[in-house]
Design an enzyme around this catalytic site. Structure first.
Site, PDB file in Angstrom:
ATOM      1  CD  GLU A 152      39.682  41.978  40.541  1.00  0.00           C
ATOM      2  OE1 GLU A 152      38.851  42.906  40.749  1.00  0.00           O
ATOM      3  OE2 GLU A 152      40.347  40.799  39.839  1.00  0.00           O
ATOM      4  CD  GLU A 246      36.579  39.901  36.496  1.00  0.00           C
ATOM      5  OE1 GLU A 246      35.884  40.469  36.770  1.00  0.00           O
ATOM      6  OE2 GLU A 246      37.645  39.134  36.846  1.00  0.00           O
TER       7      GLU A 246
HETATM    8 MN    MN Z   1      38.866  40.311  38.880  1.00  0.00          MN
END
Ligand code: MN
Length: 287
Positions: A152, A246
């Protein structure tokens, strides 16, 4: 049709919780996927894993896994003892997810989190080398377990190794396996990328999953993120991975602290109702 998911930590204050009730919850709210914490998989019994998988299968919910490794399991560490401990931990995690039928593990799996460049260092090169060395080893285990490792791209205040999509592209190309891919997150991109469109096009086929959030991590649809631009770029690269929101809106606990949520962003809001509206918005706007 792209799958729409949500990270369970939207509802909790701690990282290690019972994930089972969230499967039914996200199903009722209209999601296709639930992202859970990859760490606890390592210590889960076969029975617990079977129950979780069974419930997800029964309700048609896909599972994915996220984690920011802790400093004790830092696979980019210059300290070989720490790096080896991280490798053992990641190996167990990948194998555990393999027994769950495989899938995606994303997040800071290439270093640790939250993190700034260690005091006294000015060059992250040696740490990047350690990380690549680890990932080249881990990706072989991932290949054997039908697991995709998604690194990420995280903003500078939370990590230092891969802050832009361009850095992540160099990283995954160096690893050189389809089982190591990129996870972009609109919240982080908003801070680091010159252009949402250009970053997504640059990632291209390496983009395997996408995290959604407004600039302050409210659920999609409540802020000023350029969703139309993002959708067009995702279409242009033929993105068929999951869109996982998220959101973090409540302070408190380890999660509130790790995410730096110091106020209630949505006082009085019903989190379930908000999530259901965000799915609707995402389905209309990004699928
Ligand atoms: Mn994230």
């Amino acid at each position: 049709m792209r799958k729409i998911g949500i990270f369970y930590a939207y509802w909790t204050e701690e990282w290690d919780v019972d994930f089972l009730p969230f499967v039914d919850r996200v199903k009722r709210l209209g999601f296709d996927q639930l992202e859970i914490n990859a760490g606890p998989m390592v210590d889960m019994t076969t029975e617990e894993k079977t129950r979780l998988c069974g419930e997800a299968d029964r309700l048609g919910i896909a599972l994915s896994y996220g984690i920011g490794l802790t400093p004790e399991h830092d696979v980019s560490s210059l300290d070989e003892t720490v790096r080896q401990r991280g490798l053992i931990y990641m190996r167990k995690m990948i194998e555990a997810v393999g027994t769950m039928g495989g899938g995606m593990i994303g997040g800071t799996i290439h270093s640790y989190w939250p993190a700034v460049l260690p005091q006294g260092l000015t060059d992250k090169g040696p740490i990047l080398e350690q990380s690549l060395k680890s990932m080249k080893e881990l990706v072989k285990i991932a290949e054997d377990n039908q697991v995709i490792l998604n690194v990420e791209v995280i903003n500078r205040f939370e990590q230092f190794l891969l802050n832009t999509c361009e850095e992540a592209v160099r990283y995954v190309d160096e690893v050189g396996s389809p089982n190591c891919a990129i996870l972009l997150d609109t919240f982080h991109m908003n801070i680091e990328e010159d252009s949402f469109r250009d970053a997504i096009l640059l990632a291209g086929k390496r983009l395997s999953a996408f995290h959604l959030g407004e600039t302050n991590r409210k659920p999609p649809g409540l802020g000023r993120m350029p969703w139309a631009e993002i959708k067009e770029a995702l279409d242009d690269i033929g993105f068929d991975g999951p869109l996982v929101m998220e959101p973090f809106v409540r302070p408190g606990g380890t999660i509130g602290r790790n995410i730096s949520v110091w106020r209630d962003l949505m006082p009085g809001a019903d989190l379930d109702a908000l999530a259901a509206r965000a799915v609707e918005f995402t389905r209309k706007t990004l699928c």
